[in-house]
Write a protein that holds these residues in place. Structure first.
Motif, PDB file in Angstrom:
ATOM      1  N   GLY A 200       0.832  -1.191   0.000  1.00 15.85           N
ATOM      2  CA  GLY A 200       0.000   0.000   0.000  1.00 15.85           C
ATOM      3  C   GLY A 200       0.865   1.238   0.000  1.00 15.85           C
ATOM      4  N   GLY A 201       0.276   2.345   0.267  1.00 16.97           N
ATOM      5  CA  GLY A 201       1.031   3.582   0.284  1.00 16.97           C
ATOM      6  C   GLY A 201       0.188   4.700   0.845  1.00 16.97           C
ATOM      7  N   ARG A 202       0.763   5.871   0.858  1.00 20.14           N
ATOM      8  CA  ARG A 202       0.080   7.027   1.423  1.00 20.14           C
ATOM      9  C   ARG A 202      -1.192   7.354   0.646  1.00 20.14           C
ATOM     10  N   ASN A 203      -1.129   7.211  -0.665  1.00 19.70           N
ATOM     11  CA  ASN A 203      -2.299   7.557  -1.468  1.00 19.70           C
ATOM     12  C   ASN A 203      -3.408   6.512  -1.364  1.00 19.70           C
ATOM     13  N   GLU A 204      -3.103   5.317  -0.891  1.00 17.34           N
ATOM     14  CA  GLU A 204      -4.115   4.273  -0.752  1.00 17.34           C
ATOM     15  C   GLU A 204      -4.656   4.159   0.673  1.00 17.34           C
ATOM     16  N   PHE A 205      -4.071   4.887   1.612  1.00 14.50           N
ATOM     17  CA  PHE A 205      -4.468   4.776   3.015  1.00 14.50           C
ATOM     18  C   PHE A 205      -5.653   5.683   3.308  1.00 14.50           C
ATOM     19  N   SER A 206      -6.560   5.190   4.123  1.00 16.74           N
ATOM     20  CA  SER A 206      -7.721   5.978   4.517  1.00 16.74           C
ATOM     21  C   SER A 206      -8.092   5.618   5.951  1.00 16.74           C
ATOM     22  N   TRP A 207      -8.313   6.641   6.772  1.00 12.57           N
ATOM     23  CA  TRP A 207      -8.724   6.377   8.147  1.00 12.57           C
ATOM     24  C   TRP A 207     -10.128   5.784   8.185  1.00 12.57           C
ATOM     25  N   GLN A 208     -10.913   6.046   7.166  1.00 11.03           N
ATOM     26  CA  GLN A 208     -12.245   5.443   7.092  1.00 11.03           C
ATOM     27  C   GLN A 208     -12.130   3.926   6.941  1.00 11.03           C
ATOM     28  N   ASP A 209     -11.135   3.476   6.177  1.00  6.72           N
ATOM     29  CA  ASP A 209     -10.902   2.035   6.054  1.00  6.72           C
ATOM     30  C   ASP A 209     -10.469   1.438   7.388  1.00  6.72           C
ATOM     31  N   VAL A 210      -9.671   2.175   8.132  1.00  2.73           N
ATOM     32  CA  VAL A 210      -9.234   1.703   9.451  1.00  2.73           C
ATOM     33  C   VAL A 210     -10.432   1.619  10.385  1.00  2.73           C
ATOM     34  N   GLN A 211     -11.323   2.585  10.293  1.00  3.71           N
ATOM     35  CA  GLN A 211     -12.497   2.600  11.156  1.00  3.71           C
ATOM     36  C   GLN A 211     -13.382   1.377  10.915  1.00  3.71           C
ATOM     37  N   ASN A 212     -13.423   0.908   9.685  1.00  7.85           N
ATOM     38  CA  ASN A 212     -14.252  -0.249   9.349  1.00  7.85           C
ATOM     39  C   ASN A 212     -13.504  -1.574   9.469  1.00  7.85           C
ATOM     40  N   ASP A 213     -12.204  -1.526   9.687  1.00 12.06           N
ATOM     41  CA  ASP A 213     -11.386  -2.733   9.766  1.00 12.06           C
ATOM     42  C   ASP A 213     -11.625  -3.448  11.097  1.00 12.06           C
ATOM     43  N   PRO A 214     -11.833  -4.763  11.082  1.00 19.01           N
ATOM     44  CA  PRO A 214     -12.021  -5.479  12.354  1.00 19.01           C
ATOM     45  C   PRO A 214     -10.752  -5.524  13.210  1.00 19.01           C
ATOM     46  N   HIS A 215      -9.591  -5.284  12.610  1.00 23.46           N
ATOM     47  CA  HIS A 215      -8.322  -5.288  13.347  1.00 23.46           C
ATOM     48  C   HIS A 215      -7.787  -3.865  13.499  1.00 23.46           C
ATOM     49  N   ARG A 216      -8.673  -2.908  13.755  1.00 25.36           N
ATOM     50  CA  ARG A 216      -8.254  -1.500  13.823  1.00 25.36           C
ATOM     51  C   ARG A 216      -7.328  -1.220  15.000  1.00 25.36           C
ATOM     52  N   GLN A 217      -7.356  -2.050  16.038  1.00 21.16           N
ATOM     53  CA  GLN A 217      -6.476  -1.818  17.184  1.00 21.16           C
ATOM     54  C   GLN A 217      -5.012  -2.016  16.820  1.00 21.16           C
ATOM     55  N   ASN A 218      -4.731  -2.598  15.669  1.00 22.31           N
ATOM     56  CA  ASN A 218      -3.346  -2.792  15.232  1.00 22.31           C
ATOM     57  C   ASN A 218      -2.756  -1.533  14.602  1.00 22.31           C
ATOM     58  N   TYR A 219      -3.577  -0.544  14.331  1.00 23.54           N
ATOM     59  CA  TYR A 219      -3.101   0.690  13.709  1.00 23.54           C
ATOM     60  C   TYR A 219      -2.752   1.702  14.793  1.00 23.54           C
ATOM     61  N   LEU A 220      -1.580   2.280  14.665  1.00 23.36           N
ATOM     62  CA  LEU A 220      -1.148   3.289  15.615  1.00 23.36           C
ATOM     63  C   LEU A 220      -1.965   4.562  15.409  1.00 23.36           C
ATOM     64  N   GLY A 221      -2.591   5.042  16.460  1.00 25.60           N
ATOM     65  CA  GLY A 221      -3.399   6.250  16.373  1.00 25.60           C
ATOM     66  C   GLY A 221      -4.846   5.990  16.028  1.00 25.60           C
ATOM     67  N   HIS A 222      -5.268   4.743  16.087  1.00 27.36           N
ATOM     68  CA  HIS A 222      -6.644   4.431  15.677  1.00 27.36           C
ATOM     69  C   HIS A 222      -7.682   5.060  16.595  1.00 27.36           C
ATOM     70  N   SER A 223      -7.366   5.226  17.873  1.00 28.39           N
ATOM     71  CA  SER A 223      -8.370   5.746  18.797  1.00 28.39           C
ATOM     72  C   SER A 223      -8.647   7.226  18.570  1.00 28.39           C
ATOM     73  N   LEU A 224      -7.685   7.956  18.007  1.00 24.39           N
ATOM     74  CA  LEU A 224      -7.898   9.379  17.730  1.00 24.39           C
ATOM     75  C   LEU A 224      -8.369   9.633  16.307  1.00 24.39           C
ATOM     76  N   MET A 225      -7.767   8.955  15.373  1.00 23.66           N
ATOM     77  CA  MET A 225      -8.038   9.249  13.972  1.00 23.66           C
ATOM     78  C   MET A 225      -9.227   8.466  13.418  1.00 23.66           C
ATOM     79  N   ALA A 226      -9.552   7.339  14.012  1.00 22.31           N
ATOM     80  CA  ALA A 226     -10.677   6.530  13.540  1.00 22.31           C
ATOM     81  C   ALA A 226     -11.523   6.100  14.732  1.00 22.31           C
ATOM     82  N   PRO A 227     -12.151   7.059  15.416  1.00 26.92           N
ATOM     83  CA  PRO A 227     -12.923   6.698  16.607  1.00 26.92           C
ATOM     84  C   PRO A 227     -14.175   5.903  16.256  1.00 26.92           C
ATOM     85  N   VAL A 228     -14.457   4.927  17.090  1.00 26.21           N
ATOM     86  CA  VAL A 228     -15.640   4.088  16.910  1.00 26.21           C
ATOM     87  C   VAL A 228     -16.332   3.993  18.259  1.00 26.21           C
TER      88      VAL A 228
END
Length: 105
Positions: A14-42
């Motif tokens: 992947g890369g910077r242009n393919e990354f989206s915090w919205q995808d992280v928010q919908n990902d079942p493994h979002r806790q693996n992303y650094l900063g998920h609690s601030l940038m992709a709150p659920v």
């Protein structure tokens, strides 16, 4: 087998242009992303909350800095006054007594 000559899959990470915090928010493994609690709150408790409150400076920090500077200047002037009294051979007033300190209200 020559590893340098093989065709590698490009863009597999992947890369910077393919990354989206919205995808992280919908990902079942979002806790693996650094900063998920601030940038992709659920969750309901995060809606409308200021999640980065700790990173903001205090509104009174500028006033506190000014008060601290004034207090430091007051102490320096007292020390200079004490040194001048000592140099002239006059008695130096006792400033360590807590009864002489003004009461802050």
């Amino acid at each position: 087998m020559d590893l340098l000559q093989t065709v590698r899959k490009e863009g597999s990470r992947g890369g910077r242009n393919e990354f989206s915090w919205q995808d992280v928010q919908n990902d079942p493994h979002r806790q693996n992303y650094l900063g998920h609690s601030l940038m992709a709150p659920v969750g309901r408790w995060q809606k409308g909350k200021d999640l980065s409150w700790y990173a903001k400076g205090d509104k009174d920090s500028e006033q506190d800095a000014e008060a601290q500077r004034r207090e430091e200047m007051r102490k320096i002037k007292q020390q200079e006054e004490d040194e001048m009294l000592r140099a002239m051979g006059l008695p130096v007033p006792d400033r360590d007594n807590a009864n002489f300190e003004p009461v802050a209200l």
